[in-house]
Scaffold this motif. Structure first.
Motif, PDB file in Angstrom:
ATOM      1  N   UNK A  55     -65.720  60.169  -9.464  1.00 21.74           N
ATOM      2  CA  UNK A  55     -66.615  61.327  -9.449  1.00 21.74           C
ATOM      3  C   UNK A  55     -66.214  62.351  -8.395  1.00 21.74           C
ATOM      4  N   UNK A  56     -65.604  61.904  -7.302  1.00 25.50           N
ATOM      5  CA  UNK A  56     -65.267  62.843  -6.238  1.00 25.50           C
ATOM      6  C   UNK A  56     -64.001  63.653  -6.536  1.00 25.50           C
ATOM      7  N   UNK A  57     -63.439  63.517  -7.722  1.00 27.42           N
ATOM      8  CA  UNK A  57     -62.290  64.350  -8.094  1.00 27.42           C
ATOM      9  C   UNK A  57     -62.719  65.622  -8.817  1.00 27.42           C
ATOM     10  N   UNK A  58     -64.005  65.748  -9.125  1.00 28.22           N
ATOM     11  CA  UNK A  58     -64.497  66.923  -9.841  1.00 28.22           C
ATOM     12  C   UNK A  58     -65.023  67.954  -8.850  1.00 28.22           C
ATOM     13  N   UNK A  59     -64.893  69.256  -9.169  1.00 33.03           N
ATOM     14  CA  UNK A  59     -65.380  70.297  -8.254  1.00 33.03           C
ATOM     15  C   UNK A  59     -66.904  70.360  -8.205  1.00 33.03           C
ATOM     16  N   UNK A  60     -67.414  71.200  -7.303  1.00 37.01           N
ATOM     17  CA  UNK A  60     -68.849  71.235  -6.995  1.00 37.01           C
ATOM     18  C   UNK A  60     -69.710  71.603  -8.201  1.00 37.01           C
ATOM     19  N   UNK A  61     -69.246  72.512  -9.062  1.00 33.25           N
ATOM     20  CA  UNK A  61     -70.058  72.927 -10.208  1.00 33.25           C
ATOM     21  C   UNK A  61     -70.299  71.771 -11.171  1.00 33.25           C
TER      22      UNK A  61
ATOM     23  N   UNK B  92     -61.647  54.465  -2.601  1.00 32.45           N
ATOM     24  CA  UNK B  92     -61.575  54.716  -1.156  1.00 32.45           C
ATOM     25  C   UNK B  92     -60.157  54.884  -0.634  1.00 32.45           C
ATOM     26  N   UNK B  93     -59.150  54.611  -1.471  1.00 27.80           N
ATOM     27  CA  UNK B  93     -57.764  54.631  -0.994  1.00 27.80           C
ATOM     28  C   UNK B  93     -57.151  56.018  -1.047  1.00 27.80           C
ATOM     29  N   UNK B  94     -57.560  56.818  -2.020  1.00 32.27           N
ATOM     30  CA  UNK B  94     -56.978  58.150  -2.187  1.00 32.27           C
ATOM     31  C   UNK B  94     -58.028  59.207  -1.905  1.00 32.27           C
ATOM     32  N   UNK B  95     -57.779  60.060  -0.911  1.00 28.28           N
ATOM     33  CA  UNK B  95     -58.715  61.124  -0.579  1.00 28.28           C
ATOM     34  C   UNK B  95     -58.111  62.510  -0.791  1.00 28.28           C
ATOM     35  N   UNK B  96     -56.801  62.569  -1.068  1.00 29.88           N
ATOM     36  CA  UNK B  96     -56.165  63.869  -1.276  1.00 29.88           C
ATOM     37  C   UNK B  96     -56.588  64.443  -2.623  1.00 29.88           C
ATOM     38  N   UNK B  97     -56.967  65.714  -2.624  1.00 31.20           N
ATOM     39  CA  UNK B  97     -57.376  66.367  -3.864  1.00 31.20           C
ATOM     40  C   UNK B  97     -58.747  65.950  -4.347  1.00 31.20           C
ATOM     41  N   UNK B  98     -59.592  65.495  -3.421  1.00 33.24           N
ATOM     42  CA  UNK B  98     -60.939  65.085  -3.801  1.00 33.24           C
ATOM     43  C   UNK B  98     -61.968  66.049  -3.212  1.00 33.24           C
ATOM     44  N   UNK B  99     -63.178  66.000  -3.789  1.00 37.69           N
ATOM     45  CA  UNK B  99     -64.287  66.828  -3.336  1.00 37.69           C
ATOM     46  C   UNK B  99     -65.403  65.878  -2.902  1.00 37.69           C
TER      47      UNK B  99
END
Length: 318
Positions: free
Chosen positions: A106-112, A147-154
């Motif tokens: 879910x944290x890979x999608x933008x705020x909208x 939790x392992x990948x945080x690059x490119x996440x929102x």
């Protein structure tokens, strides 16, 4: 009889999702408490499989949504489609109109996109243009984070995190469970799947929710839950060190979630009353995502779980 049906469902989930009893219990607690679930863990730990197994065990429609940076709100909610034959626009519903939703990463999608999901989770409705559409009465979102990948996440904002009933952490299975997983996948490849019980109807789920709400909860335990949450807002009353670790405490939603989840756990255990152990068992999963720690806590390597454990030790049990 209804408790037995859910016990059979728990056994079926455990047979499909090996070595993750906390995950399968959390899914059932969310189902009975009418809430949503945030699951954090490395890939390949059967998170998708767990929700899919739940969809097999209840009368519900399941849909998986892979969240990506180019996702649009309309990809979740649906959109108005022009129909040349009628000369008018018609609403084409999106995947959120299913009963069980897996929001993968879910944290890979933008705020909208996250805000569109927030409205669905909070209000059980979506707004497209000037129109608002109700979602199914049975509606459960299980969102996952890696939790392992945080690059490119929102990162999810606090307001959206607070909408999740539970935040579960899952980890790799031990060697014995890994061997069972290997054998299970081999058996499935040979189409040797276990026989599951008849799916639980949505009417039975709603009836079970009412039974959960009618469980006896002593007034002293109500005060205990309130004091546990108040300790996150007024930590200085319990410990100076605790106060140095907590930046912001939990909202009243945490107290409501503690009440719902402890009741659901007691009901699943076949009891008609809640015990302090029920509250303590769900405490970490209910509060884990609702606290904001200070920089001092982060500098000392203090985790939210450690802070919550300290609160359980400091607040007197009735």
């Amino acid at each position: 009889m209804m408790v037995q049906a859910f016990a059979s469902l728990k056994s079926y989930l455990d047979s499909q999702v090996l070595g993750q009893p906390a995950l399968t219990e959390g899914i059932l607690l969310a189902l009975l408490a009418n809430g949503h679930l945030l699951v954090e863990g490395p890939p390949g730990l059967a998170k998708t499989r767990a929700v899919n197994a739940l969809a097999q065990g209840v009368e519900a429609e399941f849909h998986r949504i892979q969240f990506t940076p180019d996702l649009l709100p309309a990809d979740l909610t649906g959109t108005d489609i022009y129909r040349p034959e009628t000369g008018a626009f018609a609403f084409q519903s999106g995947p959120l109109f299913h009963n069980l939703i897996l929001a993968d990463e879910i944290n890979r999608a933008p705020a909208k996109v996250q805000s569109a999901l927030l409205e669905a989770m909070a209000e059980k409705q979506v707004t497209v243009g000037r129109n608002t559409y109700k979602l199914p009465e049975l509606f459960l979102v299980m969102a996952t984070q890696n939790p392992l990948e945080q690059e490119g996440t929102y990162p999810l904002p606090e307001a959206q995190l607070d909408r999740f009933l539970l935040h579960l952490k899952v980890d790799y299975p031990d060697s014995a469970t890994e061997l069972e997983i290997l054998r299970l996948t081999r058996a499935e490849a040979r189409h040797e799947t276990p026989v599951k019980a008849a799916p639980i109807s949505q009417a039975d789920i709603f009836a079970a929710r009412q039974q959960v709400l009618k469980l006896h909860l002593a007034e002293s335990l109500e005060h205990y839950m309130v004091q546990l949450v108040m300790a996150t807002r007024q930590p200085a009353a319990y410990s100076a060190k605790l106060a140095s670790y907590i930046g912001y405490g939990a909202s009243p939603r945490a107290t409501i979630a503690l009440d719902r989840c402890s009741r659901a756990r007691a009901w699943l255990a076949g009891r008609d009353f809640v015990t302090p152990e029920d509250i303590q068992a769900v405490f970490h999963n209910v509060l884990r995502h609702r606290l904001i720690l200070t920089y001092a806590a982060e500098a000392e390597g203090i985790s939210t779980d450690q802070v919550l454990t300290d609160i359980l030790e400091l607040v007197a049990v009735p």
